[in-house]
Motif scaffolding. Structure first.
Motif, PDB file in Angstrom:
ATOM      1  N   THR A  54       0.205  11.661  -8.032  1.00 38.78           N
ATOM      2  CA  THR A  54      -0.616  12.006  -9.187  1.00 38.78           C
ATOM      3  C   THR A  54      -1.361  13.321  -8.982  1.00 38.78           C
ATOM      4  OG1 THR A  54      -0.902   9.665  -9.671  1.00 38.78           O
ATOM      5  CG2 THR A  54      -2.427  11.176 -10.725  1.00 38.78           C
ATOM      6  N   GLY A  55      -2.008  13.466  -7.848  1.00 33.07           N
ATOM      7  CA  GLY A  55      -2.814  14.665  -7.601  1.00 33.07           C
ATOM      8  C   GLY A  55      -2.013  15.884  -7.204  1.00 33.07           C
ATOM      9  N   HIS A  56      -0.793  15.675  -6.725  1.00 33.36           N
ATOM     10  CA  HIS A  56       0.051  16.773  -6.242  1.00 33.36           C
ATOM     11  C   HIS A  56       1.481  16.568  -6.733  1.00 33.36           C
ATOM     12  CE1 HIS A  56      -3.182  17.895  -3.442  1.00 33.36           C
ATOM     13  NE2 HIS A  56      -3.343  16.595  -3.309  1.00 33.36           N
ATOM     14  N   ILE A  92      12.466   5.991  -3.037  1.00 33.22           N
ATOM     15  CA  ILE A  92      13.021   6.673  -4.209  1.00 33.22           C
ATOM     16  C   ILE A  92      12.299   6.227  -5.482  1.00 33.22           C
ATOM     17  CG2 ILE A  92      15.084   6.885  -5.646  1.00 33.22           C
ATOM     18  CD1 ILE A  92      16.661   6.695  -2.922  1.00 33.22           C
ATOM     19  N   ASN A  93      12.078   4.947  -5.646  1.00 33.48           N
ATOM     20  CA  ASN A  93      11.495   4.414  -6.874  1.00 33.48           C
ATOM     21  C   ASN A  93       9.991   4.637  -6.986  1.00 33.48           C
ATOM     22  OD1 ASN A  93      13.963   3.525  -7.759  1.00 33.48           O
ATOM     23  ND2 ASN A  93      13.709   1.481  -6.928  1.00 33.48           N
ATOM     24  N   GLN A  94       9.260   4.460  -5.907  1.00 27.56           N
ATOM     25  CA  GLN A  94       7.803   4.530  -5.970  1.00 27.56           C
ATOM     26  C   GLN A  94       7.253   5.895  -5.565  1.00 27.56           C
ATOM     27  OE1 GLN A  94       6.171   1.289  -3.703  1.00 27.56           O
ATOM     28  NE2 GLN A  94       7.662  -0.130  -4.518  1.00 27.56           N
ATOM     29  N   GLY A  95       7.806   6.468  -4.538  1.00 31.18           N
ATOM     30  CA  GLY A  95       7.261   7.716  -4.021  1.00 31.18           C
ATOM     31  C   GLY A  95       7.949   8.946  -4.546  1.00 31.18           C
ATOM     32  N   PRO A 122       0.582   2.750  11.133  1.00 32.95           N
ATOM     33  CA  PRO A 122      -0.451   1.718  10.978  1.00 32.95           C
ATOM     34  C   PRO A 122      -1.182   1.867   9.643  1.00 32.95           C
ATOM     35  CG  PRO A 122      -0.671   2.880  13.083  1.00 32.95           C
ATOM     36  CD  PRO A 122       0.355   3.609  12.275  1.00 32.95           C
ATOM     37  N   LYS A 123      -1.556   0.789   9.053  1.00 34.75           N
ATOM     38  CA  LYS A 123      -2.355   0.696   7.831  1.00 34.75           C
ATOM     39  C   LYS A 123      -1.610   1.066   6.556  1.00 34.75           C
ATOM     40  CE  LYS A 123      -6.732   1.520  10.167  1.00 34.75           C
ATOM     41  NZ  LYS A 123      -7.885   2.379  10.271  1.00 34.75           N
ATOM     42  N   VAL A 124      -1.033   2.254   6.476  1.00 38.05           N
ATOM     43  CA  VAL A 124      -0.401   2.734   5.246  1.00 38.05           C
ATOM     44  C   VAL A 124       1.023   3.182   5.559  1.00 38.05           C
ATOM     45  CG1 VAL A 124      -0.524   4.469   3.407  1.00 38.05           C
ATOM     46  CG2 VAL A 124      -2.632   3.506   4.325  1.00 38.05           C
ATOM     47  N   THR A 125       1.991   2.702   4.787  1.00 36.48           N
ATOM     48  CA  THR A 125       3.372   3.142   5.007  1.00 36.48           C
ATOM     49  C   THR A 125       3.565   4.534   4.405  1.00 36.48           C
ATOM     50  OG1 THR A 125       4.243   2.278   2.918  1.00 36.48           O
ATOM     51  CG2 THR A 125       4.203   0.755   4.827  1.00 36.48           C
ATOM     52  N   GLY A 126       4.646   5.161   4.789  1.00 34.18           N
ATOM     53  CA  GLY A 126       4.970   6.462   4.228  1.00 34.18           C
ATOM     54  C   GLY A 126       5.160   6.412   2.722  1.00 34.18           C
ATOM     55  N   VAL A 127       5.831   5.367   2.240  1.00 33.95           N
ATOM     56  CA  VAL A 127       6.042   5.215   0.796  1.00 33.95           C
ATOM     57  C   VAL A 127       4.703   5.100   0.077  1.00 33.95           C
ATOM     58  CG1 VAL A 127       6.952   3.685  -1.008  1.00 33.95           C
ATOM     59  CG2 VAL A 127       8.351   4.245   0.986  1.00 33.95           C
ATOM     60  N   GLU A 128       3.791   4.312   0.625  1.00 27.52           N
ATOM     61  CA  GLU A 128       2.468   4.168   0.002  1.00 27.52           C
ATOM     62  C   GLU A 128       1.733   5.503  -0.033  1.00 27.52           C
ATOM     63  OE1 GLU A 128       1.594  -0.494   1.247  1.00 27.52           O
ATOM     64  OE2 GLU A 128       1.020   1.127   2.629  1.00 27.52           O
ATOM     65  N   LEU A 129       1.819   6.265   1.045  1.00 29.61           N
ATOM     66  CA  LEU A 129       1.184   7.584   1.084  1.00 29.61           C
ATOM     67  C   LEU A 129       1.793   8.498   0.025  1.00 29.61           C
ATOM     68  CD1 LEU A 129      -0.591   9.821   2.271  1.00 29.61           C
ATOM     69  CD2 LEU A 129       1.187  10.188   4.000  1.00 29.61           C
ATOM     70  N   LEU A 130       3.105   8.571  -0.023  1.00 31.02           N
ATOM     71  CA  LEU A 130       3.763   9.455  -0.984  1.00 31.02           C
ATOM     72  C   LEU A 130       3.460   9.047  -2.424  1.00 31.02           C
ATOM     73  CD1 LEU A 130       7.187   9.968   0.810  1.00 31.02           C
ATOM     74  CD2 LEU A 130       5.225  11.526   0.750  1.00 31.02           C
ATOM     75  N   LYS A 131       3.396   7.752  -2.658  1.00 30.60           N
ATOM     76  CA  LYS A 131       3.057   7.256  -3.995  1.00 30.60           C
ATOM     77  C   LYS A 131       1.634   7.667  -4.373  1.00 30.60           C
ATOM     78  CE  LYS A 131       2.874   3.002  -6.683  1.00 30.60           C
ATOM     79  NZ  LYS A 131       2.975   1.552  -6.652  1.00 30.60           N
ATOM     80  N   SER A 132       0.713   7.608  -3.410  1.00 32.55           N
ATOM     81  CA  SER A 132      -0.685   7.929  -3.701  1.00 32.55           C
ATOM     82  C   SER A 132      -0.908   9.417  -3.963  1.00 32.55           C
ATOM     83  CB  SER A 132      -1.604   7.454  -2.573  1.00 32.55           C
ATOM     84  OG  SER A 132      -1.455   8.280  -1.430  1.00 32.55           O
ATOM     85  N   ILE A 133      -0.092  10.289  -3.391  1.00 29.11           N
ATOM     86  CA  ILE A 133      -0.298  11.722  -3.602  1.00 29.11           C
ATOM     87  C   ILE A 133       0.408  12.241  -4.849  1.00 29.11           C
ATOM     88  CG2 ILE A 133      -0.600  12.219  -1.152  1.00 29.11           C
ATOM     89  CD1 ILE A 133       2.253  13.600  -1.459  1.00 29.11           C
TER      90      ILE A 133
END
Length: 159
Positions: A73-75, A96-99, A60-71
């Motif tokens: 930069t910081g990790h 593969i492309n985003q995350g 819900p709310k955030v897909t796995g790809v979106e989560l992996l993409k967001s982390i």
């Protein structure tokens, strides 16, 4: 990395049974953290040194790809694994492309398949850390050599 230190694996899935089964399977060899949402996963990543993150694609709310993409930069060295019960090609391509995903697993997985994927991710994490440390040592050595050259050039000019 210190060989006695266990890698930390963060599992993010809205299905608590999935988190529990991964924890039960890998707890002897890895420190396993569990999160039931992307938000909870991000908090755990802020509070812990996470080496491997494994997340479900459909939450819900955030897909796995979106989560992996967001982390990313910081990790940047955290190794990213994605799993899903739905094998749609668009998700795999986006992962593969985003995350910058290291591996992709289908649900349900076999225990050996999951163990192998996480062990490969741990090996890749160690390789990236070693590479980063080597680059830093080389950067420092190059800086010292530049300083030495500068001193030698001044000495040549003086003579």
């Amino acid at each position: 990395m210190n060989p006695t230190k266990r890698h930390t694996l963060l599992v993010v899935d809205d299905e608590i049974d999935v988190c529990d089964s991964v924890h039960d399977l890998l707890r002897r060899d890895f420190q396993v953290l569990k999160a039931r949402s992307a938000e909870e996963g991000l908090k755990l990543m802020r509070d812990n040194e996470v080496h491997i993150i494994m997340t479900d694609q459909r939450m819900p709310k955030v897909t796995g790809v979106e989560l992996l993409k967001s982390i990313r930069t910081g990790h940047p060295q955290a190794i990213r694994l994605l799993f899903t019960g739905y094998a749609d090609l668009d998700s795999v391509i986006a992962a593969i492309n985003q995350g910058h995903v290291f591996g992709f697993l289908r649900k349900p997985w076999q225990p050996k398949e999951l163990e192998d994927a996480v062990r490969e991710a741990a090996t890749e994490y160690d390789r990236l850390v070693e590479y980063s440390e080597t680059q830093e040592r080389q950067r420092v050595e190059i800086q010292h050599l530049h300083e030495r050259i500068t001193l030698l050039e001044k000495e040549v000019d003086r003579l």
